[in-house]
Design a protein around this motif. Structure first.
Motif, mmCIF file in Angstrom:
data_model
loop_
_atom_site.group_PDB
_atom_site.id
_atom_site.type_symbol
_atom_site.label_atom_id
_atom_site.label_comp_id
_atom_site.label_asym_id
_atom_site.label_seq_id
_atom_site.Cartn_x
_atom_site.Cartn_y
_atom_site.Cartn_z
ATOM 1 N N PHE A 1 0.844 -1.142 0.188
ATOM 2 C CA PHE A 1 -0.140 0.050 -0.066
ATOM 3 C C PHE A 1 0.979 1.239 -0.052
ATOM 4 N N PRO A 2 0.557 2.129 -0.762
ATOM 5 C CA PRO A 2 1.376 3.416 -0.998
ATOM 6 C C PRO A 2 1.094 4.385 0.443
ATOM 7 N N VAL A 3 1.734 3.920 1.510
ATOM 8 C CA VAL A 3 1.501 4.461 2.962
ATOM 9 C C VAL A 3 2.685 5.524 3.138
ATOM 10 N N ASP A 4 2.428 6.387 3.763
ATOM 11 C CA ASP A 4 3.486 7.398 4.306
ATOM 12 C C ASP A 4 3.890 6.835 5.456
ATOM 13 N N SER A 5 4.987 5.941 5.783
ATOM 14 C CA SER A 5 5.202 5.392 7.182
ATOM 15 C C SER A 5 5.801 6.560 8.217
ATOM 16 N N GLN A 6 6.148 7.777 7.686
ATOM 17 C CA GLN A 6 6.752 9.155 8.507
ATOM 18 C C GLN A 6 5.802 9.659 9.058
ATOM 19 N N TYR A 7 4.530 9.533 8.605
ATOM 20 C CA TYR A 7 3.446 10.506 9.228
ATOM 21 C C TYR A 7 3.102 10.296 10.599
ATOM 22 N N THR A 8 2.909 11.414 11.361
ATOM 23 C CA THR A 8 2.771 11.470 12.662
ATOM 24 C C THR A 8 1.249 11.684 12.824
ATOM 25 N N PRO A 9 0.290 10.808 13.196
ATOM 26 C CA PRO A 9 -0.942 10.887 13.371
ATOM 27 C C PRO A 9 -1.560 11.859 14.314
ATOM 28 N N TYR A 10 -2.488 12.412 14.216
ATOM 29 C CA TYR A 10 -3.262 13.569 15.271
ATOM 30 C C TYR A 10 -3.583 12.713 16.417
ATOM 31 N N LEU A 11 -4.074 11.475 16.231
ATOM 32 C CA LEU A 11 -4.393 10.755 17.373
ATOM 33 C C LEU A 11 -4.129 9.365 17.072
ATOM 34 N N THR A 12 -3.791 8.572 18.184
ATOM 35 C CA THR A 12 -3.479 7.016 18.207
ATOM 36 C C THR A 12 -4.808 6.328 18.447
ATOM 37 N N PRO A 13 -5.022 5.027 17.804
ATOM 38 C CA PRO A 13 -6.071 4.308 18.150
ATOM 39 C C PRO A 13 -6.408 4.105 19.729
ATOM 40 N N ALA A 14 -5.474 4.038 20.645
ATOM 41 C CA ALA A 14 -5.568 4.033 22.136
ATOM 42 C C ALA A 14 -6.317 5.091 22.673
ATOM 43 N N GLU A 15 -6.105 6.323 21.875
ATOM 44 C CA GLU A 15 -6.878 7.686 22.385
ATOM 45 C C GLU A 15 -8.030 7.602 22.189
#
Length: 473
Positions: free
Chosen positions: A350-364
């Motif tokens: 998948f063409p994923v940007d692995s360096q991206y820092t998400p706004y939230l994590t699933p745990a949040e």
């Protein structure tokens, strides 16, 4: 105010630290008054009730641990009395959230002081033509004409001096400026004083570059296996050893590799029809002349696959930024599924940007999240992304769930979140790959072209947005 005192008073810097004053003065003295300036008049309003309050920007999310604590979300602001600094023994202050209006205690180190202008509301703005630059250009043309005429004359008939380059002020401003300055006790040279309000134009010969308006496309995912074949899909597709075999020709022939096959029971892939739905959605956007500059998608596998197929249809080189904040309302699915990580998705092609820092994590994402919390989560992320890309503009694509189309746009358009019943009614019957578009309103009639019709328009948070209808797919 007397007519002769009607002047525009400009502030070059506002609410800055005292130690910055000398540096700002040196910068102001270096401004070239002969350079053209680009002016924009902006009309703001502010809440007079909090004019004496200190405004603090939220730097980090904070979940309340006690009943008297205030929830903090990034891109929100908190109003508090300046005296809180003296009365607080432990760095906790009592304040009011700009976004929710709730008042409670919050940790001061999660915030930082900012200017009150951050929470002013922009109602209208008008860009003024560059009169000074045009006047200078006309004078230069006359000078060049004089030089050509002088060159054709005999030496004894040539004049010694060329006409001066003069940029004059309007007559009323010339006659009243002295009296205005005397009223305020200004003793320095007027031309030197007003020189400080001119902005240097280092690229005066180049045309001004206008950024494109921001546009947000939001799409629901395509048809999913567990909805097409109900819960029996998982039981009929895997044996006791976890080996997969497709139960129907509409099921994918192969599945991606993940840590446990049991994760597919809560995080199912698209059907083959679902992939085709996403692909032709991308092709339709390409035919409509749409080009996306950034793509954010929910971590659900069906959304990642949908975003990938849309990008294929659009022939876009963009990489996906996996954002848990775009996941659907937690009330639909408990517990939160075990999503594939960006690295796992990238390893599966998948063409994923692995360096991206998400706004939230699933745990949040709270398992007890209400519908109002879901709207707040979606709106906060949308607003953050729009602010992040404000300078360069462009078109952004969110790939999420049926609720994303309303939750990400409703408050941006100035509406209140729906109640639980209204939310369920709104998303009931939402088709797969349903698409909506929200565009920044540039204030120019007919700004939405190429077959995109205006559906709704309303102000929000200082920016102006309108909902537009995409082409029929």
């Amino acid at each position: 105010m007397k007519p002769q005192l009607k002047q525009l008073h400009m502030t070059l810097a506002f609410q800055y630290a005292a130690e910055k004053h000398d540096a700002l003065m040196r910068m102001a003295e270096k401004i070239d008054p002969q350079c053209s300036a680009h002016w924009e008049i902006q009309v703001f309003s502010r809440d007079a009730a909090v004019k004496s309050a200190e405004v603090r920007r939220v730097l980090k999310n904070y979940k309340p641990q006690q009943a008297d604590e205030l929830e903090l979300q990034t891109e929100d602001f908190v109003f508090m009395e300046p005296e809180e600094h003296k009365t607080s023994p432990d760095g906790w202050f009592k304040g009011t959230s700009w976004r929710s209006g709730l008042s409670a205690f919050f940790p001061g180190n999660f915030t930082s002081q900012c200017a009150q202008m951050e929470v002013w509301t922009l109602h209208r703005y008008v860009t003024l033509p560059n009169f000074v630059s045009a006047q200078k250009e006309d004078t230069l043309k006359r000078q060049n004409g004089w030089k050509k005429a002088q060159a054709s004359l005999p030496p004894e008939q040539m004049e010694v001096d060329a006409p001066e380059l003069v940029v004059s002020l309007p007559e009323k401003a010339q006659s009243s400026s002295g009296e205005y300055d005397n009223v305020w006790g200004i003793s320095e040279d007027v031309s030197r004083l007003y020189a400080k309000v001119n902005k240097p134009d280092t690229k005066s010969s180049a045309p001004e570059v206008q950024r494109p308006p921001r546009k947000l496309l939001i799409s629901r995912h395509g048809e999913r296996c567990d909805f097409a074949f109900y819960k029996t899909w998982f039981d009929k597709s895997f044996d006791e050893e976890g080996r997969y075999s497709r139960m129907n020709l509409n099921c994918p022939k192969f599945l991606v590799s993940r840590s446990s096959y049991k994760d597919f029971s809560k995080d199912a892939p698209l059907t083959l029809i679902g992939r085709q739905q996403a692909r032709i959605t991308g092709e339709a956007l390409l035919d409509a002349g749409q080009y996306v500059t950034s793509v954010y998608c929910s971590p659900s596998l069906r959304c990642v696959e949908t975003a990938t197929e849309i990008l294929k249809g659009m022939r876009s080189p963009c990489r996906l930024r996996v954002e848990p904040c775009l996941y659907e309302w937690a009330g639909w699915c408990k517990p939160i599924p075990q999503f594939m990580s960006p690295m796992e998705l990238e390893a599966n092609g998948f063409p994923v940007d692995s360096q991206y820092t998400p706004y939230l994590t699933p745990a949040e994402i709270s398992l007890s999240e209400s519908v109002a919390d879901y709207y707040s989560r979606s709106y906060s992320f949308t607003r953050t992304i729009m602010q992040k890309h404000r300078a360069e503009g462009g078109t952004f694509l969110f790939v999420g769930h049926s609720g994303s189309l309303d939750a990400c746009t409703r408050q941006m358009l100035g509406h209140q979140p729906r109640d639980p019943g209204g939310f369920r009614d709104c998303i009931r019957g939402c088709p797969y790959c349903a698409l909506c578009c929200m565009e920044e309103d540039s204030g120019i009639a007919g700004a939405v072209g190429g077959g995109w019709r205006t559906a709704e328009r309303s102000p929000s948070d200082g920016d102006r947005w309108r909902l537009v209808e995409p082409p029929v797919l």
